[in-house]
Design a protein around this motif. Structure first.
Motif, mmCIF file in Angstrom:
data_model
loop_
_atom_site.group_PDB
_atom_site.id
_atom_site.type_symbol
_atom_site.label_atom_id
_atom_site.label_comp_id
_atom_site.label_asym_id
_atom_site.label_seq_id
_atom_site.Cartn_x
_atom_site.Cartn_y
_atom_site.Cartn_z
ATOM 1 N N GLN A 1 21.799 -3.116 -14.110
ATOM 2 C CA GLN A 1 23.067 -3.329 -13.646
ATOM 3 C C GLN A 1 22.931 -5.488 -13.514
ATOM 4 O O GLN A 1 22.090 -5.017 -13.191
ATOM 5 C CB GLN A 1 24.212 -3.006 -12.527
ATOM 6 N N ILE A 2 23.809 -5.836 -13.832
ATOM 7 C CA ILE A 2 23.342 -7.495 -13.214
ATOM 8 C C ILE A 2 23.962 -7.448 -11.510
ATOM 9 O O ILE A 2 23.563 -7.757 -10.979
ATOM 10 C CB ILE A 2 23.739 -8.220 -13.751
ATOM 11 N N LEU B 1 29.573 -6.530 -25.222
ATOM 12 C CA LEU B 1 28.975 -8.031 -26.348
ATOM 13 C C LEU B 1 28.911 -7.132 -27.652
ATOM 14 O O LEU B 1 28.475 -5.346 -28.035
ATOM 15 C CB LEU B 1 26.942 -7.780 -25.541
ATOM 16 N N ARG C 1 28.338 -4.705 -13.694
ATOM 17 C CA ARG C 1 28.431 -5.465 -14.847
ATOM 18 C C ARG C 1 26.439 -4.977 -15.216
ATOM 19 O O ARG C 1 25.940 -4.926 -15.135
ATOM 20 C CB ARG C 1 28.601 -7.034 -14.957
ATOM 21 N N HIS C 2 26.938 -4.604 -16.646
ATOM 22 C CA HIS C 2 25.590 -4.065 -16.847
ATOM 23 C C HIS C 2 25.163 -5.301 -17.538
ATOM 24 O O HIS C 2 25.186 -5.749 -18.425
ATOM 25 C CB HIS C 2 26.168 -3.244 -18.962
ATOM 26 N N THR C 3 23.219 -4.891 -17.554
ATOM 27 C CA THR C 3 22.776 -6.242 -17.993
ATOM 28 C C THR C 3 22.668 -6.144 -19.074
ATOM 29 O O THR C 3 22.402 -7.247 -20.753
ATOM 30 C CB THR C 3 21.218 -5.931 -18.019
ATOM 31 N N ASP D 1 24.400 -4.621 -22.273
ATOM 32 C CA ASP D 1 25.664 -4.715 -23.444
ATOM 33 C C ASP D 1 26.856 -5.547 -22.475
ATOM 34 O O ASP D 1 27.894 -5.847 -22.928
ATOM 35 C CB ASP D 1 26.563 -3.466 -23.696
ATOM 36 N N GLN D 2 26.190 -5.839 -21.061
ATOM 37 C CA GLN D 2 27.135 -6.703 -20.440
ATOM 38 C C GLN D 2 28.679 -6.071 -20.273
ATOM 39 O O GLN D 2 29.370 -7.050 -19.450
ATOM 40 C CB GLN D 2 27.295 -8.321 -20.861
#
Ligand SMILES: [Fe+2]
Length: 303
Positions: free
Chosen positions: A279-280, A264, A238-240, A242-243
């Motif tokens: 990334q998260i 997002l 999961r991207h930081t 655009d999630q």
């Protein structure tokens, strides 16, 4: 907003035929009737096609096809480019027909990337069926998806794409020594264009993001990378900014696809932020990725 979407994209590739299975059976796009030169045309919604892979000897980006909402905006694009010394030329009626648009202009950016700005994309109502049983793609006014271009000078890239063409900054990701990237929106999609800094002398096309409507359709593809002989680039993560929950894979034509879900959307009170990681969680780099090119790269023309 001057440019309002990524409408279409075209590449040349020696493996264009492989896109029938990769694009249709794996990604779930609809394989449309071929282009006049035998190009594979992929549909992602009722637009007649949005991705075209022309047969040819080497992998090469032929055009990033941007859309404007109003025909007269094309004149503004030409004027803004002329003001910074970039000559845009009007496409012929034949070229417009080949791109399935009403009118277009063409130009090359300072890093040698080929762009087209078009108005009036040809759309056939109720013509889209997915290439495999799935829920389809987030497209429409959000366009085809997003592209990440690699440029050696990101500040100059910002001046051009934001300052001249009006792409609005969504945020930055700066991981010192590793990543210097900027993300730009032109519609509700968090970003339609991303710029990533690369070493001097070269520029190129790293990836196209396609967003699916159902997370299970992303999981279906992730499960079948091996079955379809598709090389994984980054694992699910999961991207930081655009999630987006996505994975990355390498296409038959060198560049990558980010295959994502749940990106997002931009809000009217949007405030750009700076992140220090992409990334998260997840997005592990596949061990083979470092042996593959970062995308379709070319030498930057000497000014
Ligand atoms: Fe992306």
């Amino acid at each position: 907003m001057l440019i309002t979407a990524l409408g279409y994209l075209g590449v040349t590739s020696p493996r264009s035929e492989d896109w029938r299975r990769f694009g249709g059976d794996f990604l779930g796009a609809m394989v449309a009737p071929d282009g006049p030169d035998g190009a594979v045309r992929l549909k992602f919604d009722d637009a007649d096609w949005r991705l075209q892979i022309h047969p040819g000897e080497a992998d090469k980006v032929e055009y990033y096809g941007w859309l404007v909402n109003h025909e007269e905006d094309l004149d503004t694009v030409v004027e803004k480019l002329a003001a910074v010394g970039v000559t845009a030329s009007w496409g012929s009626a034949e070229l417009a027909e080949a791109r399935s648009v009403d009118r277009l202009v063409q130009f090359t950016d300072p890093w040698g990337n080929p762009h087209e700005v078009a108005w009036g994309q040809v759309t056939t109502s109720n013509s889209f069926r997915t290439g495999r049983g799935m829920q389809g793609f987030v497209t429409g006014q959000q366009g085809l998806g997003h592209v990440l271009l690699l440029l050696p000078d990101i500040e100059a890239g910002h001046e051009f794409f934001h300052g001249v063409l009006g792409f609005e900054l969504s945020d930055k990701i700066i991981e010192p020594g590793r990543i210097n990237a900027r993300f730009y929106h032109v519609n509700a999609r968090h970003h339609t264009l991303a710029l990533g800094e690369c070493p001097p002398g070269v520029a190129g096309f790293n990836h196209l993001m396609l967003q699916v409507r159902d997370i299970n359709d992303m999981g279906w593809a992730y499960d079948r990378l091996e079955e379809f002989d598709v090389p994984e680039t980054l694992s699910i993560g999961r991207h930081t900014n655009d999630q987006m929950v996505s994975f990355y894979c390498t296409t038959p034509s060198t560049f990558h696809i980010e295959y994502g879900y749940d990106g997002l959307e931009i809000t009217p009170d949007w405030v750009p932020r700076v992140y220090t990681k992409t990334q998260i969680w997840g997005h592990q780099v596949h061990p083979e990725t470092k042996n593959r090119p970062p995308g379709i790269m070319h030498e930057v023309p000497v000014a």
